[in-house]
Design a protein around this motif. Structure first.
Motif, PDB file in Angstrom:
ATOM      1  N   LYS A 167       6.127  -6.608 -10.663  1.00 25.38           N
ATOM      2  CA  LYS A 167       5.791  -5.365  -9.958  1.00 25.38           C
ATOM      3  C   LYS A 167       6.002  -4.194 -10.934  1.00 25.38           C
ATOM      4  CE  LYS A 167       5.648  -8.164  -6.423  1.00 25.38           C
ATOM      5  NZ  LYS A 167       6.415  -9.303  -6.925  1.00 25.38           N
ATOM      6  N   ILE A 168       5.498  -3.032 -10.603  1.00 26.90           N
ATOM      7  CA  ILE A 168       5.579  -1.900 -11.534  1.00 26.90           C
ATOM      8  C   ILE A 168       6.776  -0.999 -11.186  1.00 26.90           C
ATOM      9  CG2 ILE A 168       4.293  -0.051 -12.659  1.00 26.90           C
ATOM     10  CD1 ILE A 168       1.700  -1.432 -11.562  1.00 26.90           C
ATOM     11  N   HIS A 169       6.693  -0.319 -10.063  1.00 30.17           N
ATOM     12  CA  HIS A 169       7.782   0.591  -9.639  1.00 30.17           C
ATOM     13  C   HIS A 169       7.755   0.697  -8.112  1.00 30.17           C
ATOM     14  CE1 HIS A 169       4.526   3.500 -11.312  1.00 30.17           C
ATOM     15  NE2 HIS A 169       4.082   2.831 -10.286  1.00 30.17           N
ATOM     16  N   PRO A 170       8.005  -0.427  -7.435  1.00 29.88           N
ATOM     17  CA  PRO A 170       7.798  -0.472  -5.987  1.00 29.88           C
ATOM     18  C   PRO A 170       8.726   0.433  -5.160  1.00 29.88           C
ATOM     19  CG  PRO A 170       8.824  -2.501  -6.758  1.00 29.88           C
ATOM     20  CD  PRO A 170       8.465  -1.720  -7.974  1.00 29.88           C
ATOM     21  N   LYS A 171       8.147   0.964  -4.097  1.00 31.99           N
ATOM     22  CA  LYS A 171       8.879   1.771  -3.114  1.00 31.99           C
ATOM     23  C   LYS A 171       8.592   1.183  -1.744  1.00 31.99           C
ATOM     24  CE  LYS A 171       7.987   6.216  -5.417  1.00 31.99           C
ATOM     25  NZ  LYS A 171       7.331   7.529  -5.214  1.00 31.99           N
ATOM     26  N   ILE A 172       9.540   1.366  -0.820  1.00 36.10           N
ATOM     27  CA  ILE A 172       9.360   0.813   0.521  1.00 36.10           C
ATOM     28  C   ILE A 172       9.391   1.934   1.550  1.00 36.10           C
ATOM     29  CG2 ILE A 172      11.822   0.331   0.999  1.00 36.10           C
ATOM     30  CD1 ILE A 172      10.713  -2.529   1.981  1.00 36.10           C
ATOM     31  N   GLU A 173       8.670   1.741   2.654  1.00 38.18           N
ATOM     32  CA  GLU A 173       8.630   2.804   3.668  1.00 38.18           C
ATOM     33  C   GLU A 173       8.501   2.219   5.074  1.00 38.18           C
ATOM     34  OE1 GLU A 173       5.429   5.199   2.100  1.00 38.18           O
ATOM     35  OE2 GLU A 173       3.906   3.893   2.952  1.00 38.18           O
ATOM     36  N   PRO A 174       9.012   2.967   6.054  1.00 46.84           N
ATOM     37  CA  PRO A 174       9.064   2.480   7.439  1.00 46.84           C
ATOM     38  C   PRO A 174       7.763   2.764   8.200  1.00 46.84           C
ATOM     39  CG  PRO A 174      10.190   4.592   7.296  1.00 46.84           C
ATOM     40  CD  PRO A 174       9.670   4.297   5.920  1.00 46.84           C
ATOM     41  N   GLY A 202      19.661  -0.322   0.468  1.00 49.95           N
ATOM     42  CA  GLY A 202      20.926  -0.173  -0.250  1.00 49.95           C
ATOM     43  C   GLY A 202      21.810   0.780   0.544  1.00 49.95           C
ATOM     44  N   GLY A 203      22.348   1.785  -0.111  1.00 52.04           N
ATOM     45  CA  GLY A 203      23.228   2.738   0.582  1.00 52.04           C
ATOM     46  C   GLY A 203      22.495   3.916   1.195  1.00 52.04           C
ATOM     47  N   THR A 204      21.178   3.944   1.106  1.00 49.35           N
ATOM     48  CA  THR A 204      20.455   5.117   1.607  1.00 49.35           C
ATOM     49  C   THR A 204      19.951   4.876   3.027  1.00 49.35           C
ATOM     50  OG1 THR A 204      18.228   4.465   0.947  1.00 49.35           O
ATOM     51  CG2 THR A 204      19.589   5.513  -0.740  1.00 49.35           C
ATOM     52  N   GLU A 205      19.723   5.938   3.734  1.00 49.31           N
ATOM     53  CA  GLU A 205      19.220   5.830   5.109  1.00 49.31           C
ATOM     54  C   GLU A 205      18.159   6.900   5.362  1.00 49.31           C
ATOM     55  OE1 GLU A 205      22.013   5.086   8.567  1.00 49.31           O
ATOM     56  OE2 GLU A 205      21.254   7.084   9.067  1.00 49.31           O
ATOM     57  N   GLN A 206      17.060   6.470   5.938  1.00 48.95           N
ATOM     58  CA  GLN A 206      15.978   7.397   6.342  1.00 48.95           C
ATOM     59  C   GLN A 206      15.835   7.258   7.849  1.00 48.95           C
ATOM     60  OE1 GLN A 206      13.966   9.101   3.937  1.00 48.95           O
ATOM     61  NE2 GLN A 206      15.419   8.257   2.474  1.00 48.95           N
ATOM     62  N   ARG A 207      15.749   8.385   8.548  1.00 50.32           N
ATOM     63  CA  ARG A 207      15.589   8.335  10.001  1.00 50.32           C
ATOM     64  C   ARG A 207      14.433   9.222  10.432  1.00 50.32           C
ATOM     65  NH1 ARG A 207      19.831   7.113  13.635  1.00 50.32           N
ATOM     66  NH2 ARG A 207      21.534   6.198  12.443  1.00 50.32           N
ATOM     67  N   ALA A 208      13.700   8.772  11.425  1.00 51.70           N
ATOM     68  CA  ALA A 208      12.639   9.622  11.988  1.00 51.70           C
ATOM     69  C   ALA A 208      12.274   9.086  13.361  1.00 51.70           C
ATOM     70  CB  ALA A 208      11.405   9.589  11.093  1.00 51.70           C
ATOM     71  N   LEU A 209      11.605   9.902  14.135  1.00 51.55           N
ATOM     72  CA  LEU A 209      11.029   9.427  15.394  1.00 51.55           C
ATOM     73  C   LEU A 209       9.595   8.999  15.116  1.00 51.55           C
ATOM     74  CD1 LEU A 209      12.308  12.042  18.013  1.00 51.55           C
ATOM     75  CD2 LEU A 209      13.160   9.719  17.584  1.00 51.55           C
ATOM     76  N   SER A 210       9.126   8.046  15.927  1.00 55.63           N
ATOM     77  CA  SER A 210       7.786   7.501  15.693  1.00 55.63           C
ATOM     78  C   SER A 210       6.679   8.543  15.835  1.00 55.63           C
ATOM     79  CB  SER A 210       7.537   6.326  16.629  1.00 55.63           C
ATOM     80  OG  SER A 210       7.797   6.699  17.968  1.00 55.63           O
ATOM     81  N   LYS A 211       6.973   9.655  16.512  1.00 53.68           N
ATOM     82  CA  LYS A 211       5.938  10.696  16.641  1.00 53.68           C
ATOM     83  C   LYS A 211       5.625  11.368  15.308  1.00 53.68           C
ATOM     84  CE  LYS A 211       8.902  14.530  17.871  1.00 53.68           C
ATOM     85  NZ  LYS A 211       9.674  15.061  18.954  1.00 53.68           N
ATOM     86  N   GLU A 212       6.498  11.144  14.299  1.00 58.46           N
ATOM     87  CA  GLU A 212       6.197  11.682  12.963  1.00 58.46           C
ATOM     88  C   GLU A 212       4.892  11.091  12.439  1.00 58.46           C
ATOM     89  OE1 GLU A 212       7.607  14.128  11.345  1.00 58.46           O
ATOM     90  OE2 GLU A 212       8.940  14.358  13.065  1.00 58.46           O
ATOM     91  N   ALA A 249       8.982   7.418   1.119  1.00 63.17           N
ATOM     92  CA  ALA A 249       9.236   6.066   0.611  1.00 63.17           C
ATOM     93  C   ALA A 249      10.475   6.068  -0.280  1.00 63.17           C
ATOM     94  CB  ALA A 249       8.017   5.596  -0.186  1.00 63.17           C
ATOM     95  N   VAL A 250      11.139   4.902  -0.341  1.00 62.71           N
ATOM     96  CA  VAL A 250      12.388   4.776  -1.105  1.00 62.71           C
ATOM     97  C   VAL A 250      12.216   3.732  -2.204  1.00 62.71           C
ATOM     98  CG1 VAL A 250      14.861   4.261  -0.931  1.00 62.71           C
ATOM     99  CG2 VAL A 250      13.662   5.266   1.021  1.00 62.71           C
ATOM    100  N   GLN A 251      12.658   4.084  -3.408  1.00 61.34           N
ATOM    101  CA  GLN A 251      12.584   3.188  -4.566  1.00 61.34           C
ATOM    102  C   GLN A 251      13.363   1.883  -4.318  1.00 61.34           C
ATOM    103  OE1 GLN A 251      11.183   4.796  -7.520  1.00 61.34           O
ATOM    104  NE2 GLN A 251      10.867   2.646  -8.067  1.00 61.34           N
ATOM    105  N   LEU A 252      12.774   0.763  -4.710  1.00 65.34           N
ATOM    106  CA  LEU A 252      13.489  -0.517  -4.594  1.00 65.34           C
ATOM    107  C   LEU A 252      14.139  -0.881  -5.924  1.00 65.34           C
ATOM    108  CD1 LEU A 252      10.995  -2.708  -2.550  1.00 65.34           C
ATOM    109  CD2 LEU A 252      13.163  -1.741  -1.766  1.00 65.34           C
ATOM    110  N   GLY A 253      15.297  -1.508  -5.844  1.00 69.06           N
ATOM    111  CA  GLY A 253      15.978  -1.973  -7.059  1.00 69.06           C
ATOM    112  C   GLY A 253      16.522  -3.367  -6.824  1.00 69.06           C
ATOM    113  N   PRO A 254      16.966  -4.041  -7.879  1.00 67.75           N
ATOM    114  CA  PRO A 254      17.456  -5.409  -7.737  1.00 67.75           C
ATOM    115  C   PRO A 254      18.670  -5.503  -6.819  1.00 67.75           C
ATOM    116  CG  PRO A 254      17.809  -4.557  -9.972  1.00 67.75           C
ATOM    117  CD  PRO A 254      17.010  -3.540  -9.245  1.00 67.75           C
ATOM    118  N   GLY A 255      18.662  -6.499  -5.958  1.00 74.53           N
ATOM    119  CA  GLY A 255      19.804  -6.737  -5.078  1.00 74.53           C
ATOM    120  C   GLY A 255      19.929  -5.763  -3.931  1.00 74.53           C
ATOM    121  N   GLY A 269      18.785  -4.704  -0.417  1.00 75.85           N
ATOM    122  CA  GLY A 269      18.027  -5.156   0.738  1.00 75.85           C
ATOM    123  C   GLY A 269      17.406  -3.971   1.457  1.00 75.85           C
ATOM    124  N   ALA A 270      16.338  -4.217   2.191  1.00 80.53           N
ATOM    125  CA  ALA A 270      15.717  -3.154   2.993  1.00 80.53           C
ATOM    126  C   ALA A 270      15.597  -3.654   4.432  1.00 80.53           C
ATOM    127  CB  ALA A 270      14.346  -2.817   2.440  1.00 80.53           C
TER     128      ALA A 270
END
Ligand code: OOG
Ligand code: MG
Length: 255
Positions: free
Chosen positions: A95-102, A184-194, A231-237, A239-240
């Protein structure tokens, strides 16, 4: 030119390598041409045995439009090889520089042709579930690009994972669901109406975008409605895990 640009991005995908934004060398690239580059890129993948199983909407939330500094919703294509099994392992290798999003995903049970109303879109859905999209822009830095760049690059899409719980979209108020993504240690929160005010509205917008190109949404499609947060950057180890109120959870391990 269309095929040449599609090849540049397809090679970048296969070799997990960043390339210059297409508009560096082709500042005149229009949005229409960009969708044709996307189409051509999908054709190259179908030639390798991939199957189209759905579509994704992008930039349907303010958080995403602000993160990418881009103004309007866009769509891309999902193939079978992009699906990661729920609770499975996502390998960073290749992969190149993957990010994950809800996200929230819909299962569309019947063809939707032309422009459709909110009620028509909702009536066509046979299921809704929690989902995460893993983006992996083929462009240098994954920070800045224009709308034609990202559309040509299949809207940065790379992988997606669907939650196991499938719910009836008519049995829930899809505007007020709390979405919590932990990476990891980060948290993103939103309501589905976003997501478009209501994620069903993303389907309405998707049908509009398809109709403008003489296309339509096919029965059996999976549709990602777009991310509710940045979106949040993924790194080794790292989890999301995404939990969506009323829809359950979806997770991947990252190695
Ligand atoms: C573009 C794709 C945006 C979404 O859910 O808003 C997207 C990007 O951020 O690179 O998938
Ligand atoms: Mg997305």
């Amino acid at each position: 030119m269309i095929l040449k640009l599609a090849k540049i991005l397809d090679d970048a995908l296969l070799e997990a390598r960043e390339v210059e934004r297409l508009t560096e060398a082709h500042p005149e690239l229009s949005l229409d041409e960009a969708y044709r580059v996307q189409d051509e890129g999908v054709r190259l993948r179908l030639g390798r045995g991939e199957k189209v199983i759905g579509l994704k909407m992008g930039l349907t939330s303010k958080a995403k439009r602000d993160q990418m500094k881009l103004g309007s919703p866009i769509y891309g294509v999902l193939t079978d090889r992009m699906q990661v099994v729920e609770g499975g392992v996502f390998e960073l290798a290749g992969k190149i520089h993957p990010k994950i999003e809800p996200e929230i995903a819909f299962l569309v049970g019947r063809d939707l042709k032309g422009r459709v109303s909110f009620d028509e879109a909702l009536a066509a859905c046979t299921g809704v579930c929690a989902a995460m999209e893993i983006l992996d822009s083929r462009f240098k830095g994954f920070k800045y690009f224009s709308l034609p760049d990202v559309v040509a690059d299949n809207c940065s899409s790379a992988f997606f994972v669907l939650g196991r719980e499938i719910h009836d979209p008519r049995s829930l108020d899809l505007t007020g669901l709390e979405m919590v993504l932990r990476v990891g240690g980060t948290e993103q929160r939103a309501l589905s109406k976003e997501i478009s005010g209501n994620p069903v509205q993303s389907l309405v917008q998707l049908c509009e975008l398809l109709d403008a190109r003489g296309l339509s949404l096919k029965a059996g499609s999976i549709v990602l409605a777009g991310a509710a947060t940045q979106a949040v950057q993924l790194g080794p180890g790292v989890g999301a895990r995404l939990v969506v109120e009323g829809l359950g959870e979806v997770s991947v391990e990252v190695r």
